[in-house]
Design an enzyme around this catalytic site. Sequence first.
Site, PDB file in Angstrom:
ATOM      1  N   HIS A  51      -3.382  -4.973   1.918  1.00 28.53           N
ATOM      2  CA  HIS A  51      -2.677  -5.349   3.315  1.00 28.53           C
ATOM      3  C   HIS A  51      -2.701  -6.872   3.644  1.00 28.53           C
ATOM      4  O   HIS A  51      -3.576  -7.188   4.528  1.00 28.53           O
ATOM      5  CB  HIS A  51      -3.702  -4.665   4.452  1.00 28.53           C
ATOM      6  CG  HIS A  51      -3.072  -3.100   4.074  1.00 28.53           C
ATOM      7  ND1 HIS A  51      -2.068  -2.630   5.060  1.00 28.53           N
ATOM      8  CD2 HIS A  51      -3.775  -2.086   3.622  1.00 28.53           C
ATOM      9  CE1 HIS A  51      -2.169  -1.161   4.871  1.00 28.53           C
ATOM     10  NE2 HIS A  51      -3.039  -1.101   4.039  1.00 28.53           N
ATOM     11  N   GLU A  60      -0.662  -8.295   5.581  1.00 26.90           N
ATOM     12  CA  GLU A  60      -0.479  -8.536   7.099  1.00 26.90           C
ATOM     13  C   GLU A  60      -1.867  -8.236   7.943  1.00 26.90           C
ATOM     14  O   GLU A  60      -1.717  -8.581   9.307  1.00 26.90           O
ATOM     15  CB  GLU A  60       0.427  -7.365   7.481  1.00 26.90           C
ATOM     16  CG  GLU A  60       0.120  -6.146   7.827  1.00 26.90           C
ATOM     17  CD  GLU A  60      -0.299  -5.328   6.339  1.00 26.90           C
ATOM     18  OE1 GLU A  60      -0.084  -5.984   5.431  1.00 26.90           O
ATOM     19  OE2 GLU A  60      -0.551  -3.938   6.619  1.00 26.90           O
ATOM     20  N   CYS A  86       0.850  -1.358  -0.059  1.00 26.17           N
ATOM     21  CA  CYS A  86      -0.094  -0.067  -0.132  1.00 26.17           C
ATOM     22  C   CYS A  86       0.826   1.223  -0.062  1.00 26.17           C
ATOM     23  O   CYS A  86       1.574   1.524  -1.135  1.00 26.17           O
ATOM     24  CB  CYS A  86      -1.085   0.068   1.181  1.00 26.17           C
ATOM     25  SG  CYS A  86      -2.523   0.704   0.787  1.00 26.17           S
TER      26      CYS A  86
HETATM   27  N1  GLN Z   1      -3.562   6.440   1.296  1.00 27.41           N
HETATM   28  C1  GLN Z   1      -2.419   6.152   1.756  1.00 27.41           C
HETATM   29  C2  GLN Z   1      -1.368   6.694   0.835  1.00 27.41           C
HETATM   30  O1  GLN Z   1      -1.739   7.448   0.039  1.00 27.41           O
HETATM   31  C3  GLN Z   1      -2.231   4.560   1.637  1.00 27.41           C
HETATM   32  C4  GLN Z   1      -3.061   3.643   2.506  1.00 27.41           C
HETATM   33  C5  GLN Z   1      -2.410   2.518   3.418  1.00 27.41           C
HETATM   34  O2  GLN Z   1      -1.227   2.437   3.236  1.00 27.41           O
HETATM   35  N2  GLN Z   1      -3.421   1.731   3.713  1.00 27.41           N
HETATM   36  O3  GLN Z   1      -0.224   6.937   1.295  1.00 27.41           O
END
Ligand code: GLN
Length: 195
Positions: A177, A179, A83
């Site tokens: 995610h 994890e 992410c």
């Molecule tokens: N929206 C976050 C970003 O732009 C990422 C979200 C996440 O890591 N769950 O950094």
Amino acid sequence: MPEDGMKVGVLALQGAFREHREVFDGLGAEAIEVRVSEDLAGCDSLVLPGGESTVIGKLLVSSGLLGPVGDRIRDGVPTFATCAGLILLAREVLDRRDGDVGLDLLDLQVRRNAYGPQRQSFEVPLAIAALGARPFPGVFIRAPAILAVGDGAEVLAHHDDQPVLVRSGSIWAATFHPELSGDLRLHQRFLQEVP
Ligand code: GLN
């Protein structure tokens, strides 16, 4: 177990680093929380967790880790990014603002927070051939979308026709995610890449 004795450095500046550490601990790998460059010593793989990419970027600079982490990844240390971690690695972030920090190491074009306010967080089963037939629970939280993938990257899973898990050389990167899914298979599969 092949995972025994491996030392995984989990970038622990902000975000979901504890959850990654717990998964690796559960798999018998030693997970180290990385906050300063000395913590990287002896790590034979790296994790860039989810969180807020702009915040993690700023902290990478203030902690002095930006250069050393980038050097490690460029040297080919197996790296698992999720992410916000994927956003930090991407070559092109459409909504990156002046001053946002990026490592510029993964040939992807991404858009942050791409699923809109109605679908900020959701879970969908993902087909990941590398993990066998059983679907993997994809937990998406304010996830980015991967809009384009460079030649060197292989797409390992899709959701709604968009790539959500890619691999490029020694880097694995997911927009979701793993994890937080309760399913250890992706972390386990990643550890198999560590020499
Ligand atoms: N929206 C976050 C970003 O732009 C990422 C979200 C996440 O890591 N769950 O950094």
